[in-house]
Design a protein around this motif. Structure first.
Motif, mmCIF file in Angstrom:
data_model
loop_
_atom_site.group_PDB
_atom_site.id
_atom_site.type_symbol
_atom_site.label_atom_id
_atom_site.label_comp_id
_atom_site.label_asym_id
_atom_site.label_seq_id
_atom_site.Cartn_x
_atom_site.Cartn_y
_atom_site.Cartn_z
ATOM 1 N N LEU A 223 76.042 52.810 77.405
ATOM 2 C CA LEU A 223 75.659 53.345 78.713
ATOM 3 C C LEU A 223 74.159 53.219 78.943
ATOM 4 C CD1 LEU A 223 78.576 54.422 78.854
ATOM 5 C CD2 LEU A 223 77.643 56.471 79.964
ATOM 6 N N GLN A 224 73.373 53.362 77.891
ATOM 7 C CA GLN A 224 71.928 53.162 78.033
ATOM 8 C C GLN A 224 71.617 51.749 78.496
ATOM 9 O OE1 GLN A 224 70.182 54.280 74.207
ATOM 10 N NE2 GLN A 224 69.338 56.127 75.128
ATOM 11 N N MET A 225 72.312 50.764 77.916
ATOM 12 C CA MET A 225 72.080 49.382 78.303
ATOM 13 C C MET A 225 72.474 49.148 79.767
ATOM 14 S SD MET A 225 73.366 47.413 74.873
ATOM 15 C CE MET A 225 73.119 45.785 75.587
ATOM 16 N N ALA A 226 73.607 49.712 80.172
ATOM 17 C CA ALA A 226 74.033 49.600 81.563
ATOM 18 C C ALA A 226 73.013 50.254 82.489
ATOM 19 C CB ALA A 226 75.403 50.236 81.747
ATOM 20 N N ASP A 227 72.489 51.382 82.067
ATOM 21 C CA ASP A 227 71.478 52.100 82.846
ATOM 22 C C ASP A 227 70.209 51.263 82.982
ATOM 23 O OD1 ASP A 227 70.794 54.479 84.259
ATOM 24 O OD2 ASP A 227 69.546 55.105 82.576
ATOM 25 N N GLN A 228 69.816 50.605 81.906
ATOM 26 C CA GLN A 228 68.620 49.766 81.928
ATOM 27 C C GLN A 228 68.751 48.631 82.932
ATOM 28 O OE1 GLN A 228 67.757 48.348 77.939
ATOM 29 N NE2 GLN A 228 68.240 50.335 77.088
ATOM 30 N N ILE A 229 69.871 47.919 82.861
ATOM 31 C CA ILE A 229 70.023 46.749 83.719
ATOM 32 C C ILE A 229 70.213 47.160 85.176
ATOM 33 C CG2 ILE A 229 72.521 46.495 83.406
ATOM 34 C CD1 ILE A 229 72.093 43.481 83.315
ATOM 35 N N LEU A 230 70.864 48.292 85.414
ATOM 36 C CA LEU A 230 71.000 48.793 86.786
ATOM 37 C C LEU A 230 69.648 49.147 87.384
ATOM 38 C CD1 LEU A 230 74.166 51.074 86.587
ATOM 39 C CD2 LEU A 230 73.821 49.225 88.232
ATOM 40 N N ASN A 231 68.805 49.759 86.590
ATOM 41 C CA ASN A 231 67.487 50.151 87.088
ATOM 42 C C ASN A 231 66.560 48.957 87.275
ATOM 43 O OD1 ASN A 231 67.085 53.257 87.290
ATOM 44 N ND2 ASN A 231 68.311 52.979 85.459
ATOM 45 N N ARG A 232 66.749 47.923 86.467
ATOM 46 C CA ARG A 232 65.874 46.754 86.596
ATOM 47 C C ARG A 232 66.303 45.838 87.745
ATOM 48 N NH1 ARG A 232 62.976 43.721 81.667
ATOM 49 N NH2 ARG A 232 62.304 41.810 82.671
ATOM 50 N N PHE A 233 67.617 45.716 87.961
ATOM 51 C CA PHE A 233 68.117 44.846 89.033
ATOM 52 C C PHE A 233 69.087 45.639 89.917
ATOM 53 C CE2 PHE A 233 67.717 42.214 85.113
ATOM 54 C CZ PHE A 233 66.588 41.489 85.467
ATOM 55 N N PRO A 234 68.619 46.644 90.628
ATOM 56 C CA PRO A 234 69.522 47.540 91.365
ATOM 57 C C PRO A 234 70.336 46.856 92.458
ATOM 58 C CG PRO A 234 67.235 47.917 92.000
ATOM 59 C CD PRO A 234 67.208 47.017 90.800
ATOM 60 N N ASP A 235 69.810 45.787 93.030
ATOM 61 C CA ASP A 235 70.508 45.135 94.134
ATOM 62 C C ASP A 235 71.477 44.056 93.680
ATOM 63 O OD1 ASP A 235 69.064 46.691 95.957
ATOM 64 O OD2 ASP A 235 67.394 45.253 95.965
ATOM 65 N N GLN A 236 71.435 43.677 92.412
ATOM 66 C CA GLN A 236 72.234 42.530 91.983
ATOM 67 C C GLN A 236 73.220 42.829 90.861
ATOM 68 O OE1 GLN A 236 68.330 40.295 92.033
ATOM 69 N NE2 GLN A 236 69.758 38.581 92.185
ATOM 70 N N VAL A 237 73.131 44.000 90.256
ATOM 71 C CA VAL A 237 74.045 44.338 89.169
ATOM 72 C C VAL A 237 75.275 45.056 89.714
ATOM 73 C CG1 VAL A 237 74.350 45.741 87.108
ATOM 74 C CG2 VAL A 237 72.277 44.410 87.399
ATOM 75 N N ARG A 238 76.426 44.630 89.247
ATOM 76 C CA ARG A 238 77.688 45.302 89.548
ATOM 77 C C ARG A 238 78.312 45.711 88.217
ATOM 78 N NH1 ARG A 238 75.185 44.302 93.364
ATOM 79 N NH2 ARG A 238 75.794 43.215 95.300
ATOM 80 N N LEU A 239 78.619 46.979 88.067
ATOM 81 C CA LEU A 239 79.273 47.422 86.842
ATOM 82 C C LEU A 239 80.690 46.858 86.808
ATOM 83 C CD1 LEU A 239 78.110 51.122 86.515
ATOM 84 C CD2 LEU A 239 77.241 49.106 85.314
ATOM 85 N N TRP A 240 81.066 46.402 85.643
ATOM 86 C CA TRP A 240 82.353 45.714 85.455
ATOM 87 C C TRP A 240 83.169 46.542 84.453
ATOM 88 C CZ3 TRP A 240 82.490 40.654 82.141
ATOM 89 C CH2 TRP A 240 83.788 40.143 82.095
ATOM 90 N N GLY A 241 84.017 47.385 85.008
ATOM 91 C CA GLY A 241 84.872 48.202 84.159
ATOM 92 C C GLY A 241 84.176 49.357 83.476
#
Length: 369
Positions: free
Chosen positions: A288-306
């Motif tokens: 979840l930390q990794m998902a949080d990192q990438i969401l915060n770095r690319f908020p407009d382009q990341v889509r959580l997958w499952g």
């Protein structure tokens, strides 16, 4: 001597000076100066707190003057009130600090315009390729100075210390490890000078997954999926390989655990090219930390997958999460992950990608891939 039992004296951490003076005045040592007696007992000059504070202030003032006169390029540390790291070094080992600061100043005045490997840069500047190794005091201070010098940092990244060092150094065109720092990719194209790089094209044509090192990523200007605009990211190499068995042309990236510099460089280039990044990680605090990192770095382009509550429950979470690791879930900032993080804190069990790999593959099919 103070009229107190020995056990009470030993229990006290402080004794009033006035009480000590009064007891001394009626002792057999009263003919001598108290300060002389204290110096004899302590075997060093006895000074008051105000004298110590005054001496400390004078030493700090003289150190700041030294920086201004001898190392003016480090003046910005004084302006930012970040000079204590140098002062502590100077106080502990004056000669080492002076030699180290001289090397750091020399490095700051000739930072490269193009990427250079750190050992070669250190040799050019000081004659010793190991001067700025992070295991040395000079190397650690050099990192601290660069961190203060960098005008803006990425607060959204919870990088490991090693990857933070790598990222920081690269922002000054200093490369620490450009071979063993790599990321696994499939179905992507890299571009240089307006042309697709032949290695990337050959990998796509032959359906080959390969590891791209930092050394090569430094040469690549743009990266995009060979087909469509979607790129899929997974955390585990086993899941990555399984997906390639089923979808050998799928634009896919494997971070193989925590994000390393190579992964961030790749994702930066994909994001700059407008790619949509679909991220799937493990259902544990680190995932979840990794998902949080990438969401915060690319908020407009990341889509959580499952990475939601339904998929978490489908993974049949069974591995206990320790209390120390559970605390990490409280620091998740992304709204998209908050419900999942809260439920994981309650259930206290981790789930993994392997358990829902077929479900994730089916969802790719629903997107028309």
């Amino acid at each position: 001597m103070l009229g107190l039992p020995e056990y009470e004296l030993s229990a006290r951490q402080r004794i009033k000076w006035s009480q000590f003076e009064s007891a001394f005045a009626v002792s057999r040592f009263r003919e001598r100066l108290l300060i002389e007696v204290m110096a004899h007992v302590l075997r060093e000059p006895f000074t008051t707190r105000s004298e110590d504070e005054g001496r400390q202030a004078d030493d700090e003032h003289h150190f700041k003057m030294l920086i201004r006169e001898k190392f003016p390029s480090l003046q910005f540390l004084i302006d930012q009130d970040a000079w204590k790291l140098l002062y502590d070094w100077y106080s502990e080992d004056e000669q080492e600090a002076l030699t180290g600061m001289k090397a750091i100043v020399a490095a700051l005045t000739c930072l490269p315009e193009k990427p250079v490997r750190l050992p070669f840069f250190a040799h050019q500047v000081t004659g010793n390729p190991h001067t700025f190794d992070t295991g040395t005091r000079t190397g650690k201070i050099f990192i601290d100075v660069l961190q203060k010098k960098r005008e803006s940092e990425r607060p959204d990244e919870n990088l490991s210390r090693t990857e933070f060092y790598n990222d920081l150094l690269l922002s000054f065109n200093l490369v620490r490890d450009d071979i063993m720092n790599f990321v696994a990719v499939n179905g992507l194209l890299g571009w240089t000078k307006g042309q697709v790089h032949p290695v990337w094209q050959a990998a796509v044509d032959t359906r080959i997954s390969w590891n791209v090192p930092v050394r090569h990523l430094l040469e690549i200007e743009e990266i995009s999926p060979a087909r469509g605009n979607d790129v899929y990211l997974v955390e585990n190499s086993g899941v990555y390989s399984t997906f390639l068995d089923a979808r050998p042309t799928l634009p896919l990236v494997c971070t193989n655990g925590q994000f390393r510099l190579a992964a961030w460089m790749l994702l930066d280039k994909l994001a700059a090219n407008g790619s949509v990044l679909h991220y799937a990680g493990d259902f544990d605090p680190e995932g979840l930390q990794m998902a949080d990192q990438i969401l915060n770095r690319f908020p407009d382009q990341v889509r959580l997958w499952g990475m939601d509550l339904a998929h978490y429950l489908s993974s049949m979470p069974a591995v206990p999460i320790s209390g120390k690791r559970l605390v990490k879930l409280k620091n998740i900032r992304s709204d998209e992950l908050r419900e999942l993080a809260t439920q994981m804190q309650s259930i206290k069990r981790a789930g993994y990608q392997e358990a829902i790999s077929q479900k994730l593959l089916d969802e790719i099919g629903l997107r028309g891939k």
